[in-house]
Design a protein around this motif. Structure first.
Motif, PDB file in Angstrom:
ATOM      1  N   ASP A 144      98.342 -39.806   0.017  1.00 39.20           N
ATOM      2  CA  ASP A 144      97.525 -38.819  -0.703  1.00 39.20           C
ATOM      3  C   ASP A 144      96.653 -39.507  -1.750  1.00 39.20           C
ATOM      4  O   ASP A 144      95.465 -39.173  -1.918  1.00 39.20           O
ATOM      5  N   LYS A 145      97.226 -40.475  -2.453  1.00 47.11           N
ATOM      6  CA  LYS A 145      96.465 -41.204  -3.474  1.00 47.11           C
ATOM      7  C   LYS A 145      95.370 -42.058  -2.838  1.00 47.11           C
ATOM      8  O   LYS A 145      94.239 -42.127  -3.338  1.00 47.11           O
ATOM      9  N   LEU A 146      95.706 -42.722  -1.733  1.00 45.45           N
ATOM     10  CA  LEU A 146      94.724 -43.559  -1.039  1.00 45.45           C
ATOM     11  C   LEU A 146      93.532 -42.722  -0.566  1.00 45.45           C
ATOM     12  O   LEU A 146      92.364 -43.102  -0.760  1.00 45.45           O
ATOM     13  N   LEU A 147      93.832 -41.580   0.043  1.00 45.48           N
ATOM     14  CA  LEU A 147      92.774 -40.763   0.637  1.00 45.48           C
ATOM     15  C   LEU A 147      91.908 -40.068  -0.407  1.00 45.48           C
ATOM     16  O   LEU A 147      90.778 -39.670  -0.103  1.00 45.48           O
ATOM     17  N   LYS A 148      92.411 -39.922  -1.626  1.00 42.90           N
ATOM     18  CA  LYS A 148      91.561 -39.381  -2.688  1.00 42.90           C
ATOM     19  C   LYS A 148      90.436 -40.349  -3.028  1.00 42.90           C
ATOM     20  O   LYS A 148      89.342 -39.941  -3.409  1.00 42.90           O
ATOM     21  N   VAL A 149      90.704 -41.639  -2.885  1.00 45.40           N
ATOM     22  CA  VAL A 149      89.678 -42.658  -3.149  1.00 45.40           C
ATOM     23  C   VAL A 149      88.759 -42.810  -1.944  1.00 45.40           C
ATOM     24  O   VAL A 149      87.531 -42.871  -2.083  1.00 45.40           O
ATOM     25  N   LEU A 150      89.318 -42.840  -0.740  1.00 50.58           N
ATOM     26  CA  LEU A 150      88.527 -43.087   0.468  1.00 50.58           C
ATOM     27  C   LEU A 150      89.116 -42.299   1.637  1.00 50.58           C
ATOM     28  O   LEU A 150      90.022 -42.776   2.319  1.00 50.58           O
ATOM     29  N   PRO A 151      88.619 -41.093   1.877  1.00 51.06           N
ATOM     30  CA  PRO A 151      89.241 -40.200   2.862  1.00 51.06           C
ATOM     31  C   PRO A 151      88.817 -40.480   4.304  1.00 51.06           C
ATOM     32  O   PRO A 151      88.524 -39.560   5.064  1.00 51.06           O
ATOM     33  N   ILE A 152      88.786 -41.746   4.692  1.00 49.27           N
ATOM     34  CA  ILE A 152      88.327 -42.075   6.044  1.00 49.27           C
ATOM     35  C   ILE A 152      89.323 -42.988   6.763  1.00 49.27           C
ATOM     36  O   ILE A 152      88.999 -43.566   7.786  1.00 49.27           O
ATOM     37  N   MET A 153      90.543 -43.093   6.233  1.00 47.76           N
ATOM     38  CA  MET A 153      91.519 -43.999   6.833  1.00 47.76           C
ATOM     39  C   MET A 153      92.773 -43.239   7.263  1.00 47.76           C
ATOM     40  O   MET A 153      93.003 -42.105   6.844  1.00 47.76           O
ATOM     41  N   ALA A 154      93.581 -43.899   8.075  1.00 44.25           N
ATOM     42  CA  ALA A 154      94.816 -43.304   8.586  1.00 44.25           C
ATOM     43  C   ALA A 154      95.823 -44.424   8.839  1.00 44.25           C
ATOM     44  O   ALA A 154      95.448 -45.595   8.972  1.00 44.25           O
TER      45      ALA A 154
END
Length: 376
Positions: free
Chosen positions: A224-234
Motif C-alpha cells: 500500500d505504501k509503495l503504490l501510493k508513491v508509484l501505482p504502476i507496479m505489482a
C-alpha cells in the motif's frame, strides 16, 4: 438456371476472397514506432516484433530511436508515429510529472497496448547489512542524476519499508552505469534496478557480494505504501538475477518496460488489429532476446501498467479470456486518476502561467501530490 447457380457461386467466392483480403489488411501496410536508442533492450525488442510483423503480414515498420523520453513521445503526440515503446515516461507524461511538469507539457491522455514485465527491488552489497528494505535506514543509496524513472522507483521501494529519502543517505551519480557500479567500488551500499544489469554480476563476484531485499506479496501494508508513491507496479517472483543461486526465487516488484503506448484517440479497430498481430506472431519473436518470452499476453496484457489499456486492446484480451473483472476495475480507476490530473492541470495552468518555469514545476508537482493523495 445452372448458369445462374455457377455465376452465384463464383460471385460468392469472389466476395469471400475479397473479405479475406480485407481481413489480411487490418494491420496497416506501413507503421512508425519510436523506441529507446539503438543498443537498448527497448530497441532490440521493437525490432524483433517489427521483423515478425513484416514476415507474417508484410507490414513495413520504421523505428525512430531516441535517447530521451520527450524524443520518444513527441512523434506519437504529433501524429507522426503510430506507437511508442516507452519506459516510465509513459506514467510521467500521463500525470504531467518531472520533465513533463512544464507549462508546454502537462498530462496527456495515453493508452497502453501491452507491456513486458521487468523485475526491480532494492539490491545491496552483501556486506552492507541490508537484508530487508527497513535495514536501508541510514545507508548510502545510489541515485542517478536527472533520471526520475530510476529514482522514483527507488523512492517507492523505500516506502515499502516505511522509509523516505530523509531516512537514507542519497548519493547521486552522473550516469546510470556509474550508479550501478558504485556498490562494487564501495561508494554506495544499495540501489534500485533490474536484477540482470551487467554491473550487478560484477558486484556478485566481488568481495562485497550481493543481496536482494525482498518485496513480499503478502505484505499488504508495505505494498500500500509503495503504490501510493508509484501505482504502476505489482509483486513479481524473479528466478533470473545476478548472483541468485539456481532454483531460488527473489521477491521483487514488476514494472513494465517497454510499454507499447498509443494515444487514447487511436481507433479501437486499429489497436485491436495490432495486439492481435502481437499475439499471433509471438512464436516468431519470443526468442529475440532473453526477456521476450514475457510478451505473452497473459503477462504483458495485465495490469498494473503505466497508463490504462486501450479499449481496442481490452476487446481482444477479453476475447482471449485474459481480461478479468479485477483488471477492468483497475483500468477504470487508472482512467479516473488520469482524468483527475487533467482537470487539476486545466485549473492550475491559467492561474500560474506567470511563474518562472522552475517555480511552476515545483508548484504543479505539489498540486499533483495533493490530487493523488485525495484519490481512493
Amino acid at each position: 438456371m445452372d448458369t445462374k447457380i455457377r455465376f452465384g457461386a463464383a460471385l460468392a467466392g469472389l466476395m469471400a476472397l475479397s473479405m479475406g483480403s480485407a481481413a489480411a489488411q487490418e494491420l496497416p501496410g506501413t507503421m512508425v514506432w519510436t523506441s529507446y536508442d539503438v543498443g537498448s533492450a527497448g530497441y532490440a525488442e521493437a525490432s524483433a516484433i517489427a521483423d515478425a510483423f513484416g514476415r507474417e503480414f508484410g507490414t513495413r515498420v520504421r523505428i525512430q530511436p531516441s535517447g530521451s523520453g520527450i524524443g520518444r513521445l513527441q512523434p506519437l503526440l504529433q501524429g507522426r508515429a503510430d506507437y511508442a515503446f516507452l519506459a516510465t515516461e509513459a506514467f510521467f507524461v500521463a500525470e504531467g510529472a518531472y520533465d513533463f511538469a512544464k507549462p508546454d507539457w502537462g498530462p496527456h491522455n495515453l493508452r497502453a497496448v501491452a507491456g513486458r514485465p521487468a523485475g526491480i527491488t532494492l539490491i545491496a552489497a552483501g556486506d552492507a547489512g541490508i537484508n530487508t528494505v527497513e535495514d536501508a535506514r541510514g545507508k548510502r543509496i545510489a541515485f542517478v542524476a536527472g533520471n526520475p524513472s530510476v529514482n522514483v522507483k527507488c523512492e517507492a521501494i523505500l516506502a515499502f519499508g516505511g522509509l523516505t529519502l530523509d531516512d537514507v543517505e542519497v548519493i547521486t551519480f552522473p550516469t546510470y552505469s556509474s550508479a550501478m557500479s558504485s556498490m562494487t567500488r564501495n561508494e554506495s551500499d544499495a540501489t534500485c534496478t533490474t536484477p540482470t544489469t551487467s554491473q550487478l554480476y560484477e558486484l556478485a563476484e566481488s568481495p562485497r557480494g550481493i543481496q536482494y531485499a525482498p518485496l513480499e506479496a503478502d505484505n499488504k501494508e508495505g505494498w500500500d505504501k509503495l503504490l501510493k508513491v508509484l501505482p504502476i507496479m505489482a509483486p513479481s517472483d524473479e528466478d533470473v538475477a545476478a548472483g541468485l543461486p539456481e532454483g531460488e526465487i527473489a521477491k521483487m516488484a514488476a514494472y513494465r518496460y517497454p510499454v507499447i503506448t498509443t494515444t487514447a484517440e487511436k481507433s479501437a479497430d486499429e489497436v485491436y488489429a495490432f495486439i492481435k498481430a502481437l499475439d499471433e506472431t509471438y512464436d516468431l519473436y519470443k526468442d529475440g532476446t532473453a526477456a521476450m518470452k514475457r510478451w505473452s499476453l497473459d503477462m504483458s496484457g495485465k495490469p498494473a501498467i503505466d497508463v490504462p489499456f486501450h479499449e481496442g486492446a481490452v476487446r481482444y484480451l477479453k476475447e482471449k479470456g485474459i481480461w478479468t473483472d479485477e483488471d477492468e476495475v483497475w483500468n477504470q480507476k487508472r482512467i479516473e486518476r488520469m482524468d483527475a490530473m487533467a482537470k487539476a492541470w486545466e485549473e492550475f495552468k491559467p492561474q500560474n502561467e506567470s511563474m518562472s518555469e522552475e517555480d511552476y514545476t515545483e508548484a504543479w508537482m505539489a498540486k499533483r501530490a495533493e490530487v493523488a493523495a485525495g484519490l481512493n
